[in-house]
Design a protein around this motif. Structure first.
Motif, PDB file in Angstrom:
ATOM      1  N   VAL A  28     -64.495  30.497  34.538  1.00  7.82           N
ATOM      2  CA  VAL A  28     -64.737  29.424  35.518  1.00  7.82           C
ATOM      3  C   VAL A  28     -63.981  28.145  35.145  1.00  7.82           C
ATOM      4  CG1 VAL A  28     -66.970  30.345  36.234  1.00  7.82           C
ATOM      5  CG2 VAL A  28     -66.874  28.713  34.330  1.00  7.82           C
ATOM      6  N   ASP A  29     -63.146  28.244  34.090  1.00  4.65           N
ATOM      7  CA  ASP A  29     -62.302  27.096  33.705  1.00  4.65           C
ATOM      8  C   ASP A  29     -60.949  27.297  34.381  1.00  4.65           C
ATOM      9  OD1 ASP A  29     -61.033  25.702  30.546  1.00  4.65           O
ATOM     10  OD2 ASP A  29     -61.087  24.935  32.603  1.00  4.65           O
ATOM     11  N   LEU A  30     -60.831  26.748  35.585  1.00  5.61           N
ATOM     12  CA  LEU A  30     -59.694  27.097  36.455  1.00  5.61           C
ATOM     13  C   LEU A  30     -58.483  26.212  36.207  1.00  5.61           C
ATOM     14  CD1 LEU A  30     -61.620  27.468  39.861  1.00  5.61           C
ATOM     15  CD2 LEU A  30     -61.434  29.123  37.969  1.00  5.61           C
ATOM     16  N   VAL A  83     -54.802  16.833  37.305  1.00  8.75           N
ATOM     17  CA  VAL A  83     -55.761  17.148  38.369  1.00  8.75           C
ATOM     18  C   VAL A  83     -57.138  17.253  37.722  1.00  8.75           C
ATOM     19  CG1 VAL A  83     -56.396  18.786  40.211  1.00  8.75           C
ATOM     20  CG2 VAL A  83     -53.980  18.458  39.618  1.00  8.75           C
ATOM     21  N   ASP A  84     -57.868  16.131  37.731  1.00 10.55           N
ATOM     22  CA  ASP A  84     -59.228  16.187  37.172  1.00 10.55           C
ATOM     23  C   ASP A  84     -60.165  16.561  38.316  1.00 10.55           C
ATOM     24  OD1 ASP A  84     -61.077  15.984  35.060  1.00 10.55           O
ATOM     25  OD2 ASP A  84     -61.772  14.071  35.876  1.00 10.55           O
ATOM     26  N   GLY A  85     -60.844  17.709  38.134  1.00 12.03           N
ATOM     27  CA  GLY A  85     -61.633  18.254  39.231  1.00 12.03           C
ATOM     28  C   GLY A  85     -60.913  19.435  39.857  1.00 12.03           C
ATOM     29  N   SER A  92     -74.231  13.728  35.318  1.00 13.92           N
ATOM     30  CA  SER A  92     -73.756  14.596  34.248  1.00 13.92           C
ATOM     31  C   SER A  92     -73.130  15.833  34.878  1.00 13.92           C
ATOM     32  CB  SER A  92     -74.880  15.018  33.299  1.00 13.92           C
ATOM     33  OG  SER A  92     -74.286  15.671  32.164  1.00 13.92           O
ATOM     34  N   GLU A  93     -72.503  16.635  34.067  1.00 10.09           N
ATOM     35  CA  GLU A  93     -71.839  17.852  34.536  1.00 10.09           C
ATOM     36  C   GLU A  93     -72.237  19.011  33.639  1.00 10.09           C
ATOM     37  OE1 GLU A  93     -69.799  17.998  37.154  1.00 10.09           O
ATOM     38  OE2 GLU A  93     -69.562  15.843  37.542  1.00 10.09           O
ATOM     39  N   HIS A  94     -72.094  20.222  34.157  1.00 10.39           N
ATOM     40  CA  HIS A  94     -72.454  21.371  33.319  1.00 10.39           C
ATOM     41  C   HIS A  94     -71.216  22.025  32.700  1.00 10.39           C
ATOM     42  CE1 HIS A  94     -71.120  23.458  36.865  1.00 10.39           C
ATOM     43  NE2 HIS A  94     -72.101  22.951  37.580  1.00 10.39           N
ATOM     44  N   SER A 128     -69.928  14.515  40.294  1.00  9.88           N
ATOM     45  CA  SER A 128     -68.840  14.629  41.275  1.00  9.88           C
ATOM     46  C   SER A 128     -67.971  15.856  40.985  1.00  9.88           C
ATOM     47  CB  SER A 128     -67.948  13.378  41.217  1.00  9.88           C
ATOM     48  OG  SER A 128     -67.140  13.410  40.043  1.00  9.88           O
ATOM     49  N   GLY A 129     -68.059  16.373  39.750  1.00  7.87           N
ATOM     50  CA  GLY A 129     -67.202  17.491  39.344  1.00  7.87           C
ATOM     51  C   GLY A 129     -65.948  17.052  38.619  1.00  7.87           C
ATOM     52  N   THR A 130     -65.763  15.721  38.488  1.00 16.48           N
ATOM     53  CA  THR A 130     -64.640  15.208  37.707  1.00 16.48           C
ATOM     54  C   THR A 130     -65.132  14.043  36.854  1.00 16.48           C
ATOM     55  OG1 THR A 130     -63.012  13.454  38.242  1.00 16.48           O
ATOM     56  CG2 THR A 130     -63.712  14.843  40.065  1.00 16.48           C
ATOM     57  N   ALA A 131     -64.897  14.160  35.559  1.00 19.79           N
ATOM     58  CA  ALA A 131     -65.363  13.125  34.616  1.00 19.79           C
ATOM     59  C   ALA A 131     -64.744  11.772  34.949  1.00 19.79           C
ATOM     60  CB  ALA A 131     -65.008  13.531  33.190  1.00 19.79           C
ATOM     61  N   TRP A 146     -58.361  13.827  27.788  1.00 24.98           N
ATOM     62  CA  TRP A 146     -57.603  13.507  28.999  1.00 24.98           C
ATOM     63  C   TRP A 146     -58.522  13.296  30.211  1.00 24.98           C
ATOM     64  CZ3 TRP A 146     -56.151  17.916  26.020  1.00 24.98           C
ATOM     65  CH2 TRP A 146     -56.839  19.081  26.351  1.00 24.98           C
ATOM     66  N   ASP A 147     -59.731  13.881  30.174  1.00 22.86           N
ATOM     67  CA  ASP A 147     -60.682  13.666  31.279  1.00 22.86           C
ATOM     68  C   ASP A 147     -61.217  12.236  31.301  1.00 22.86           C
ATOM     69  OD1 ASP A 147     -62.042  16.884  30.457  1.00 22.86           O
ATOM     70  OD2 ASP A 147     -60.786  16.414  32.197  1.00 22.86           O
ATOM     71  N   ILE A 148     -61.372  11.633  30.105  1.00 17.57           N
ATOM     72  CA  ILE A 148     -62.160  10.389  30.000  1.00 17.57           C
ATOM     73  C   ILE A 148     -61.382   9.168  29.523  1.00 17.57           C
ATOM     74  CG2 ILE A 148     -64.318  11.649  29.600  1.00 17.57           C
ATOM     75  CD1 ILE A 148     -64.023  10.963  26.593  1.00 17.57           C
TER      76      ILE A 148
HETATM   77  C1  LIP Z   1     -63.338  18.790  34.543  1.00 21.98           C
HETATM   78  C2  LIP Z   1     -64.087  17.604  33.981  1.00 21.98           C
HETATM   79  C3  LIP Z   1     -65.590  17.729  34.220  1.00 21.98           C
HETATM   80  C4  LIP Z   1     -66.077  19.003  33.564  1.00 21.98           C
HETATM   81  C5  LIP Z   1     -65.357  20.190  34.160  1.00 21.98           C
HETATM   82  C6  LIP Z   1     -63.843  20.085  33.995  1.00 21.98           C
HETATM   83  P1  LIP Z   1     -60.795  19.486  34.878  1.00 21.98           P
HETATM   84  O1  LIP Z   1     -61.978  18.612  34.206  1.00 21.98           O
HETATM   85  O2  LIP Z   1     -63.607  16.427  34.595  1.00 21.98           O
HETATM   86  O3  LIP Z   1     -66.273  16.639  33.660  1.00 21.98           O
HETATM   87  O4  LIP Z   1     -67.463  19.129  33.767  1.00 21.98           O
HETATM   88  O5  LIP Z   1     -65.805  21.349  33.504  1.00 21.98           O
HETATM   89  O6  LIP Z   1     -63.524  20.163  32.637  1.00 21.98           O
HETATM   90  O7  LIP Z   1     -60.780  20.765  34.097  1.00 21.98           O
HETATM   91  O8  LIP Z   1     -61.110  19.691  36.312  1.00 21.98           O
HETATM   92  O9  LIP Z   1     -59.544  18.692  34.618  1.00 21.98           O
END
Ligand code: LIP
Length: 281
Positions: A40-42, A92-94, A161-163, A193-196, A219-221
């Motif tokens: 699920v890590d796309l 592409v975050d998200g 938060s995110e899972h 939101s699905g994106t950190a 890179w997400d944060i």
């Molecule tokens: C996403 C993060 C989010 C995390 C997702 C994913 P991506 O980054 O922004 O916080 O919960 O699992 O890692 O992979 O879409 O760049």
């Protein structure tokens, strides 16, 4: 005078907007899905193409500089943040949102010097919102200055938060038991939101009081961290110690009261740091 990195910042905003337009235009053909750390890590061709566009533009613009580059799609296992001026990019975050057409997808570009974050740019490209901040100069969404929420009562807060992408039962159990404890404080709501990067911009804009996650990457944060701090917020490690960009875990909040209350409920689980070093206990 110490460099204020203004030229790098201005160009980062320009490149983020260009990358966002590429993401918006990416058609079905580009959303050919591959996976990374789990099923699920796309990742898609768009992630890779956009990162290449960003890196090519940055290298061309600053060809006489020897800047380093940390990018999600060019990092195989671990990455080391040195004192050298370094771009930290999530093209592409998200990605999962992008694949599904869920409307929160962000281009995240940060710049660190001597391991200190100098500026961050998060372009929420489906919303067409440009979040940005330079160290010491405030945080903005387009031309509007941002300020975190003034809520101090956790029972009047929304927490994000995110899972993540780890589906191992023991980690999922910890993630959801943490969320259950926070929800039952009670708080007004839990969101994600699905994106950190976008989650951190929601903290900076005062729409929510805190965002925490274990499992994100630098890179997400990185860009969101500058934006939260410049909007008057704060960041900590999930154990209450100082924020550590490479630790893959953090709490970002509008104030220390909310941050400490959230930290009390977080059930910490192990993640391997982005730099591969042992976690600082
Ligand atoms: C996403 C993060 C989010 C995390 C997702 C994913 P991506 O980054 O922004 O916080 O919960 O699992 O890692 O992979 O879409 O760049």
């Amino acid at each position: 005078m110490a460099d204020d990195w203004q030229e790098e910042y201005n160009f980062a905003v320009e490149v983020a907007r260009k990358a966002g337009a590429v993401i918006r235009k990416a058609g079905e053909s580009e959303i050919k899905i591959s996976t990374k750390s789990s099923t699920v890590d796309l990742v898609t061709q768009t992630d890779k193409r956009v990162e290449k566009i960003i890196w090519t533009d940055l290298q061309s613009k600053f060809k006489d500089k020897n800047y380093s580059f940390i990018g999600e799609e060019s990092t195989e296992t671990s990455c080391v943040l040195t004192d050298n001026p370094t771009w930290i990019i999530d093209p592409v975050d998200g990605t999962t949102n992008f694949v599904h057409g869920f409307p929160f997808v962000a281009v995240s570009i940060a710049f660190a010097v001597n391991k200190e974050l100098e500026f961050g740019v998060v372009y929420s490209c489906l919303e067409d919102k440009m979040y940005k901040a330079q160290r010491g100069k405030g945080a903005f969404c387009d031309d509007e200055q941002l300020s975190v929420s003034d809520v101090k009562d956790i029972k009047k807060s929304i927490i994000i938060s995110e899972h993540g992408t780890d589906r191992s039962p023991e980690k999922v159990k910890k993630i959801f038991s943490t969320m259950q404890r926070i929800l039952c404080i009670p708080v007004h709501g839990l969101r994600g939101s699905g994106t950190a990067a976008t989650n951190m911009c929601l903290v900076a804009s005062g729409a929510v009081e805190a965002f925490f996650e274990i499992g994100i990457h630098c890179w997400d944060i990185a860009a969101g961290a500058v934006i939260v701090k410049e909007a008057g917020g704060m960041l900590l490690d999930v154990n209450g110690k100082p924020f550590d960009l490479m630790s893959r875990r953090m709490v970002s909040a509008n104030n220390n009261i909310i941050a400490q209350r959230i930290i009390k409920e977080i059930e910490i689980f192990d993640v391997i740091r982005d730099d591969g070093q042992p976690q600082k206990t």
